[in-house]
Design an enzyme around this catalytic site. Structure first.
Site, PDB file in Angstrom:
ATOM      1  N   ASP A   1       0.831  -1.208   0.000  1.00 19.62           N
ATOM      2  CA  ASP A   1       0.000   0.000   0.000  1.00 19.62           C
ATOM      3  C   ASP A   1       0.860   1.249   0.000  1.00 19.62           C
ATOM      4  O   ASP A   1       2.020   1.206  -0.412  1.00 19.62           O
ATOM      5  CB  ASP A   1      -0.918  -0.036   1.225  1.00 19.62           C
ATOM      6  CG  ASP A   1      -2.282   0.565   0.946  1.00 19.62           C
ATOM      7  OD1 ASP A   1      -2.376   1.803   0.897  1.00 19.62           O
ATOM      8  OD2 ASP A   1      -3.248  -0.199   0.758  1.00 19.62           O
TER       9      ASP A   1
ATOM     10  N   HIS B   1      -3.616   5.100   4.483  1.00 16.52           N
ATOM     11  CA  HIS B   1      -4.459   4.049   3.921  1.00 16.52           C
ATOM     12  C   HIS B   1      -3.979   2.661   4.317  1.00 16.52           C
ATOM     13  O   HIS B   1      -4.755   1.812   4.769  1.00 16.52           O
ATOM     14  CB  HIS B   1      -4.474   4.207   2.396  1.00 16.52           C
ATOM     15  CG  HIS B   1      -5.464   3.350   1.686  1.00 16.52           C
ATOM     16  ND1 HIS B   1      -5.132   2.148   1.106  1.00 16.52           N
ATOM     17  CD2 HIS B   1      -6.787   3.529   1.433  1.00 16.52           C
ATOM     18  CE1 HIS B   1      -6.202   1.624   0.533  1.00 16.52           C
ATOM     19  NE2 HIS B   1      -7.226   2.445   0.710  1.00 16.52           N
TER      20      HIS B   1
ATOM     21  N   SER C   1     -11.232  -1.314  -0.382  1.00 17.35           N
ATOM     22  CA  SER C   1      -9.943  -1.260   0.313  1.00 17.35           C
ATOM     23  C   SER C   1     -10.015  -1.917   1.684  1.00 17.35           C
ATOM     24  O   SER C   1      -9.019  -2.467   2.166  1.00 17.35           O
ATOM     25  CB  SER C   1      -9.491   0.193   0.479  1.00 17.35           C
ATOM     26  OG  SER C   1      -9.064   0.734  -0.747  1.00 17.35           O
TER      27      SER C   1
END
Length: 624
Positions: free
Chosen positions: A180, A217, A395
């Site tokens: 990521d 994230h 996600s």
């Protein structure tokens, strides 16, 4: 006690490594306070992990079962040969014996079992039992793990993870890599799970993948998968004791960097969780380069000591743009397990893309509640503290499945990457049953372009994994067809091309490579594959797209929708043009069917009964 037979046989080997076993907790005295002089047992933990709720102690007794009612001589032989004292007769074939010490009960049970004189001999254990609550303060908000209707959600619209923790919680051997923007490996709810030496920053070329504070994230994804649980801090991940590797890739995305990231420590990393891909705007056909494709193929062929690395991929968040997950060349890879997202009401999230490539869906935001998980420490981040209750998208769905796969691998470390796909498909639950796209494929499996085979069910998947014998040998068939046919403009009848496959084997995945390079507007085209069983895979739909930048020129679609069907028979690819003015030619298509030897594949739903008691892992850890 049957569920501990295999554990006990292994425990003999484990105990032999300890020269002077000693107990650090006297739970035997707690269980029998009226016997203060009774010898104290060492404390054991099933599954090789020191989870307080699973402590076990030897009573000093042995339960002995005979295949048939024994004679007096047989009973006397057991007492004499093994130095045991009969305590009581339980049934005509089961008897309770007392050994001289608790430690001897373990040794003598092993010896008696190996002697062949009895059907089964197991130590009689004191076991710790408690209610299934944990002390993580945010756990009650994590409806995606156990939805009881909190925040107005639909009870049961969850991934059914919490019941698995009675038996499996992950170990450091099951490493989930979060590929990521960054992963804050020093986060208070992640740091204990981090496997040192397995993380890497491919942006700044260094060991620490934490990146800058603006990169949040990946940390949120890591929390969904493996945040440490039962520690009184924050929330809990799907596999709360599994290993974690952070791989920072976004920010320096090249074909070489992607290839390196997705093959990084492939012998030690079990699962690569990917919550990224091309822009979800429905205007592009974009996928991995040749180096990345080769790295992923090598991972599934050789990773995990030949059992195959497992690649989890977010299905995409472009539904509002009419995007389709099959336009994402990463999520539609045969080696990728593409994951859609559903809400706390059990329905398709407003952003979750449909696609024939979707395997299963998993809970995420889009309903009344989002996902609670780890956040960057302090500010900035999704919130002002170390956790967020606003995470979501596919996600979040992808790392949730990654954590569940870690639990599956703990239950059965011998699962191949192909086994994992098969099991997830066969154990998924049909969410939103009123949705009109549900259909049964030729193998009787419910499947839906918006949901894949259904919502992931951790308990069912882990239960099936524990007893899964493995798929049969790999089978493969391919055909290249060059119809060279004009595609009728603005005509829903379209044009079709068929091919007959003679090989008879069980399907796992189908690749379709399609070419109509002279058609100037690929968004006009609807492309549908129909199997011999009549199952349709809608590979592309009419939508607004970029008119000039992309065309169908050897574009590869992928579909697991035919899983379990036979490859034999007539396969048909139909192409329709749903808009006026743009014309082109259906020049070529290639069909590749990947599967297994149906004669070697056992019953598809073996062990899938969610009421089955899970067998603990084959290890006892002695507390020192």
């Amino acid at each position: 006690m049957n569920s501990f037979v295999s554990v006990i046989r292994t425990s003999k080997l484990e105990a032999a490594r300890v020269a002077s076993p000693r107990a650090t907790e006297n739970i035997l005295r707690q269980a029998a306070p009226g016997s203060p002089d009774r010898p104290v047992s060492p404390v054991f933990y099933p599954q090789g992990q020191k989870i307080p709720e699973t402590r076990m102690a030897l009573t000093g007794e042995i339960i002995v079962r005979f295949e048939a009612a024994p004679s007096v001589a047989e009973l006397e032989a057991v007492e004499k040969d093994f130095g045991l004292t009969l305590v009581r007769t339980i049934t005509a074939t089961a008897f309770l014996y007392q050994a001289a010490t608790p430690w001897q009960s373990l040794e003598k049970a092993n010896a008696l079992q190996e002697s062949g004189m009895v059907g089964e001999a197991t130590p009689h254990w004191y076991r710790t039992m408690s209610t299934r609550q944990n002390n993580d303060p945010l756990a009650g908000q994590q409806w995606h793990l156990e939805n009881t209707g909190q925040s107005g959600g639909l009870p049961g619209a969850d991934a059914n993870v919490a019941p698995v923790w009675k038996t499996y919680r992950g170990t450091e051997a099951q490493v989930v890599a979060i590929v990521d923007d960054s992963v804050e490996i020093g986060h208070e709810d992640l740091q204990v799970n981090v496997r040192l030496g397995l993380s890497w920053d491919f942006v700044d070329d260094q060991e620490n993948p934490s990146g800058s504070s603006d990169d949040m994230h990946g940390t949120a994804c890591a929390g969904v998968a493996v945040a440490q649980g039962f520690n009184g801090i924050g929330g809990i991940g799907a596999a709360p004791l599994a290993g974690l590797a952070g791989i920072r890739l976004l920010g320096a995305v090249t074909d070489l960097n992607m290839a390196d990231a997705l093959s990084h420590h492939s012998s030690d990393i079990s699962i690569y969780s990917n919550s990224w891909g091309p822009s979800d705007d429905a205007k592009r056909l974009e996928g991995p380069g040749s180096l990345t494709i080769e790295a992923i193929r090598n991972g599934t062929d050789n990773g995990r000591d030949g059992k195959g690395s497992i690649y989890i991929w977010a299905g995409g968040n472009g539904l509002q743009n009419s995007d389709n997950s099959n336009y994402d060349g990463f999520a539609s890879l045969r080696q990728a397990l593409a994951i859609g997202a559903t809400t706390d009401q059990g329905r398709q999230a407003y952003y979750s893309e449909p696609g024939a490539n979707l395997l299963v869906n998993a809970p995420s935001n889009g309903g009344l509640a989002a996902i609670t998980t780890a956040d960057r420490t302090g500010q900035p981040g999704y919130s002002a503290n170390n956790y967020t209750a606003t995470f979501g998208g596919t996600s979040a769905a992808a790392p949730l499945v990654a954590g569940i796969v870690a639990l599956m691998l703990e239950a059965n470390p011998n699962l191949t990457w192909r086994d994992v796909r098969w099991i997830l498909a066969h154990t998924a639950q049909r969410n939103d049953p009123a949705h009109p796209d549900w259909t049964a494929n030729g193998a009787g499996l419910n499947v839906n372009h918006s949901y894949g085979f259904g919502r992931v069910d951790a308990l069912a998947a882990v239960t099936m994994s524990a007893g899964w014998p493995g798929l049969g040998p790999v089978r493969y068939a391919q055909a290249l067809v060059q119809p060279g046919a004009a595609i009728p403009d603005n005509n829903l009848a379209g044009v079709s091309s068929s091919v007959v496959v003679d090989e008879d084997f069980t399907i796992e995945f189908v690749d379709i490579t399609f070419s109509a390079p002279d058609h100037p507007y690929w968004g006009d085209l609807e492309i549908v594959l129909t199997s011999p069983a009549g199952t349709r895979s809608v590979l592309a739909e009419k939508h607004q797209s970029d008119r000039t930048a992309y065309r169908y020129d050897k574009w590869r679609f992928g579909s697991p929708r035919h899983l379990g069907e036979s490859a034999r028979g007539t396969w048909t690819l139909t192409v329709r043009d749903g808009g006026a003015l743009d014309t082109g030619t259906f020049s070529e298509w290639k069909l590749e069917i990947h599967g297994n030897d149906s004669e070697k594949t056992n019953l598809s739903a073996i062990g899938a009964d969610t009421g089955t008691t899970l067998t603990p892992a084959l290890m006892l850890l002695l507390e020192d």
